[in-house]
Design an enzyme around this catalytic site. Sequence first.
Site, PDB file in Angstrom:
ATOM      1  N   GLY A 161      15.869  42.503 -26.624  1.00 45.49           N
ATOM      2  CA  GLY A 161      17.069  42.011 -27.326  1.00 45.49           C
ATOM      3  C   GLY A 161      17.287  42.780 -28.625  1.00 45.49           C
ATOM      4  CG  HIS A 162      14.520  42.426 -31.899  1.00 41.19           C
ATOM      5  ND1 HIS A 162      13.386  41.816 -31.428  1.00 41.19           N
ATOM      6  CD2 HIS A 162      15.018  41.599 -32.850  1.00 41.19           C
ATOM      7  CE1 HIS A 162      13.190  40.673 -32.073  1.00 41.19           C
ATOM      8  NE2 HIS A 162      14.182  40.510 -32.934  1.00 41.19           N
TER       9      HIS A 162
ATOM     10  CB  VAL B 245      18.807  40.976 -23.991  1.00 41.21           C
ATOM     11  CG1 VAL B 245      18.011  41.628 -22.862  1.00 41.21           C
ATOM     12  CG2 VAL B 245      19.763  41.990 -24.617  1.00 41.21           C
TER      13      VAL B 245
ATOM     14  CG  MET C 188      12.501  37.319 -39.175  1.00 38.82           C
ATOM     15  SD  MET C 188      12.184  35.611 -39.688  1.00 38.82           S
ATOM     16  CE  MET C 188      12.224  34.768 -38.116  1.00 38.82           C
TER      17      MET C 188
ATOM     18  CD  GLU D 185      27.920  37.444 -28.238  1.00 40.75           C
ATOM     19  OE1 GLU D 185      27.618  37.190 -27.054  1.00 40.75           O
ATOM     20  OE2 GLU D 185      29.008  37.943 -28.574  1.00 40.75           O
TER      21      GLU D 185
ATOM     22  CD  GLN E  48      20.233  34.404 -37.514  1.00 41.10           C
ATOM     23  OE1 GLN E  48      19.293  33.841 -38.048  1.00 41.10           O
ATOM     24  NE2 GLN E  48      20.056  35.468 -36.738  1.00 41.10           N
TER      25      GLN E  48
END
Length: 273
Positions: free
Chosen positions: A38-39, A178, A32, A150, A155
Amino acid sequence: MTAPILRTKAALRDAVQGWKAAGESVGVVPTMGALHAGHLSLVEAAKAGCDRVIVTIFVNPKQFNTASDLENYPRTEVADAEKLAPYAVDAIYVPGAEEIYPEGFATSVLVSGLTDGLCGSHRPGHFDGVTTVCAKLFLQTLADRAYFGEKDYQQLQVVTRMARDLDLLTEVIGCPTVREADGLALSSRNVLLPPGTRAAAPALNRVLRQVAERLAEGESLGPVRFQAEAALREAGFSELEYIELRSADGSRHWNTPPGPLACSPPPGSAGCG
Ligand code: PAF
């Protein structure tokens, strides 16, 4: 150089069909936006596993429970494209709402069971919004693999089950969380945390790890949960929602003593995105 930004499913389809015709595999990283490390770790995993990588950025209205949460969600498309530049992804798909939910859209994808409890109980309809948009993104991108953190563990389980149950051709891959140096999981919403809440938030990871260790040592859930709640309150978690204990795939959960012993992270620090 920043990757091409595709805004329509027609443009996306053109690109993907060319890659598929050349026998190349396609990975998708659904996001989003408001990208963080992390992404970017998901992008790295996708680059390592696929010939072509698409990052999608779509703030999905169907998975938000309140208008204010949707409105306040950070939108940083230009900065996101800059962050992706070093990774040389093949496309950034930023669909308008009408590309995902055209006029008259009337279909919803709902996974039962796994969406009961945890974030499912506290955010009604949230997971239906997630699975509906993920089904659409998997089909629009024709991805061979989709990469999820994770961090949002429920989700990850729900989307994996959805892809399996619907025979989608996209394999869902889970990647490690992360964290900041103090243990807080990276989340796009962390920027929304007021300083006091941000200072309290790392306690969640610390306390949950202690809970896991103590249960593994054979202590019973009731007292462990009670002390976890006390530790979280002491750290500054003023509003507590739930502590639930599940097996990793969600197939088993343990009954806990009745009562409102429950906790959740401060808004935005982890959990349901
Ligand atoms: O985890 C997220 O950012 C969202 O839930 C997702 C998977 C992109 C669907 O909108």
